[in-house]
Write a protein that holds these residues in place. Sequence first.
Motif, PDB file in Angstrom:
ATOM      1  N   LEU A 247       0.807  -1.220   0.000  1.00  0.00           N
ATOM      2  CA  LEU A 247       0.000   0.000   0.000  1.00  0.00           C
ATOM      3  C   LEU A 247       0.842   1.273   0.000  1.00  0.00           C
ATOM      4  O   LEU A 247       0.308   2.374  -0.124  1.00  0.00           O
ATOM      5  N   PHE A 248       2.141   1.136   0.146  1.00  0.00           N
ATOM      6  CA  PHE A 248       3.009   2.311   0.218  1.00  0.00           C
ATOM      7  C   PHE A 248       3.160   2.946  -1.158  1.00  0.00           C
ATOM      8  O   PHE A 248       3.496   2.290  -2.129  1.00  0.00           O
ATOM      9  N   ARG A 249       2.924   4.245  -1.213  1.00  0.00           N
ATOM     10  CA  ARG A 249       3.029   4.973  -2.471  1.00  0.00           C
ATOM     11  C   ARG A 249       4.233   5.906  -2.521  1.00  0.00           C
ATOM     12  O   ARG A 249       4.428   6.607  -3.503  1.00  0.00           O
ATOM     13  N   GLY A 250       5.033   5.926  -1.448  1.00  0.00           N
ATOM     14  CA  GLY A 250       6.246   6.716  -1.450  1.00  0.00           C
ATOM     15  C   GLY A 250       6.177   7.908  -0.523  1.00  0.00           C
ATOM     16  O   GLY A 250       5.176   8.158   0.161  1.00  0.00           O
ATOM     17  N   VAL A 251       7.269   8.655  -0.503  1.00  0.00           N
ATOM     18  CA  VAL A 251       7.333   9.906   0.236  1.00  0.00           C
ATOM     19  C   VAL A 251       6.833  11.019  -0.679  1.00  0.00           C
ATOM     20  O   VAL A 251       7.284  11.150  -1.818  1.00  0.00           O
ATOM     21  N   LEU A 252       5.894  11.803  -0.191  1.00  0.00           N
ATOM     22  CA  LEU A 252       5.361  12.885  -1.012  1.00  0.00           C
ATOM     23  C   LEU A 252       6.460  13.885  -1.373  1.00  0.00           C
ATOM     24  O   LEU A 252       7.314  14.202  -0.538  1.00  0.00           O
ATOM     25  N   PRO A 253       6.456  14.387  -2.591  1.00  0.00           N
ATOM     26  CA  PRO A 253       7.404  15.435  -2.955  1.00  0.00           C
ATOM     27  C   PRO A 253       7.123  16.698  -2.148  1.00  0.00           C
ATOM     28  O   PRO A 253       6.002  16.917  -1.681  1.00  0.00           O
ATOM     29  N   ALA A 254       8.154  17.537  -1.987  1.00  0.00           N
ATOM     30  CA  ALA A 254       8.014  18.693  -1.098  1.00  0.00           C
ATOM     31  C   ALA A 254       7.681  19.973  -1.849  1.00  0.00           C
ATOM     32  O   ALA A 254       8.199  21.043  -1.552  1.00  0.00           O
ATOM     33  N   GLY A 255       6.781  19.897  -2.807  1.00  0.00           N
ATOM     34  CA  GLY A 255       6.332  21.064  -3.553  1.00  0.00           C
ATOM     35  C   GLY A 255       4.819  21.074  -3.645  1.00  0.00           C
ATOM     36  O   GLY A 255       4.169  20.011  -3.656  1.00  0.00           O
TER      37      GLY A 255
END
Length: 524
Positions: A247-255
């Motif tokens: 279910l992990f989709r990653g770390v959200l980008p910081a923008g």
Amino acid sequence: MPTARRLAHEFLDRRGLTTIFGNPGSNELPFLAELPSHFRYVLGLHEGAVVGMADGYAQATGRPVLVNLHAAAGSGNAMGALTNAVYSRSPLVLTAGQQVRSAIGLEAMLANVEATQLMRPLVGWAGEPSCAEDVPRSLAQAVFEAELHRRPTYLSVPYDDWAAELPANAAATLHRNVQRGLTPDAAQLDELAAAVAGAENPALVLGGDIDATGLFDRAVALAEHLGLPTWVAPSPHRLPFPNRHPLFRGVLPAGIAPISAAFTGHDLVLVLGAPVFRYHQHVPGAYLPEGTRLIQVTDDFGAAARAPMGEALVADPAPVIEALLAKVPARTSGGGFAVDPEPKTGAKALHPEQVFAALRETQTDDTRYVVESTSTNSAWWRQMDLRREGSYFFPAAGGLGFGLPAAVGVAMGSPDRPVVGVIGDGSANYGITALWSAAHYRVPVTFVILRNGVYGALRWFGELLGTPDVPGTEIPGLDFTAIAAGYGVPATTVTDLGDLHDQLKSTPDGPRLIQVDTEPTTPE
């Protein structure tokens, strides 16, 4: 009659604050006199390293920790490291010695002029007792404020106060207890559960507070129960979800724009234990896609108040998670953990992915990693497989100098788990004196220094900002094995993958440093 010093020591003992991280000056010696024999004083050679060690220790133990700094100059030296502790919400209780009361107004040498203003706005509370009789109460307030708000506090104490004999009333502080409770009411929980149950395509975003407050496993249970695609909030200082989970989709980008794009197609975004959001790169756009509703649950009043969009429920995430598990029907989710990808290889040196794959293959599943290598961020998340709570620590404000000292503090605070510090050669210089503390206290920690001779993150930002041709991005000629030897830490250099595996498979009974030459990479 008891002295202010004796009452302070007894209060700290009763609250379990018997490990003190510090670098004392003359103003601090009266507080440290007659320290009970079972207290442990951990000496750091620079205040930045002191705060970094205390930050790591507080995060590993989940408890407040006392930090002993020197007046204005020492406190100022600590402020860079303090920025990380603020955003990791570490309950550090910073104390600093002040000149004798009669000399403060004269601005005598080592007087801390307007001491309560020095550390603001970083600390959540700062104080200086109005008189010697107020010292025990002020110390108690510093501890309770740190616990309640999960933010560092600062207390300046004139050094002639410590030997003052106090009346009986001053001892009342010893018996105080302050507790925190932020449980939402039934109506609030029902409303939130109805929103989640009624969403067609909800998504979950988890922040570092989930891991810091022991909710890692319960958050996984919630995601699995509801089949929620799960992101980690941008720039995470802790990992609140297994990064190889289906279910992990990653770390959200910081923008702003890329976060909005990630939520396309989701009608509800539930954010637990994170601000919304800690942006970094300025990529403007709509905060959310059209038709997307965002609900934030946090016990951080400031994070809820300053958010630019969405709804917020100020509450402890724990009862919210339990209510959603009980009130919202389960949804199916399938799939297994992602397989280990083949690491990229370097042409002239090892690729960081090869180093991280070697860590994954040689270290035990319960290893704690303290990471301060921003230019290898994408390589790290591609190769690592972290499935346990408390596995990942990163400088929460991006302030360099966290990695080496925090690794020492994490190892001291969790002797039952292995600790590996993964540090870039640029970052390592900011907290290098932590090597002495590691050696002196024989802390069993492995430091892996990635040496590429450049500030990789700066080069990446240069391209992003359209300023690629700037000076000050190269740092050649550093030999961390020689530096480590000077501080008393055994060290070796490896250039071969097989040698790296052999080194990592050994188990140290004290600190060690492994310097690995790697090819420069970028965060993305």
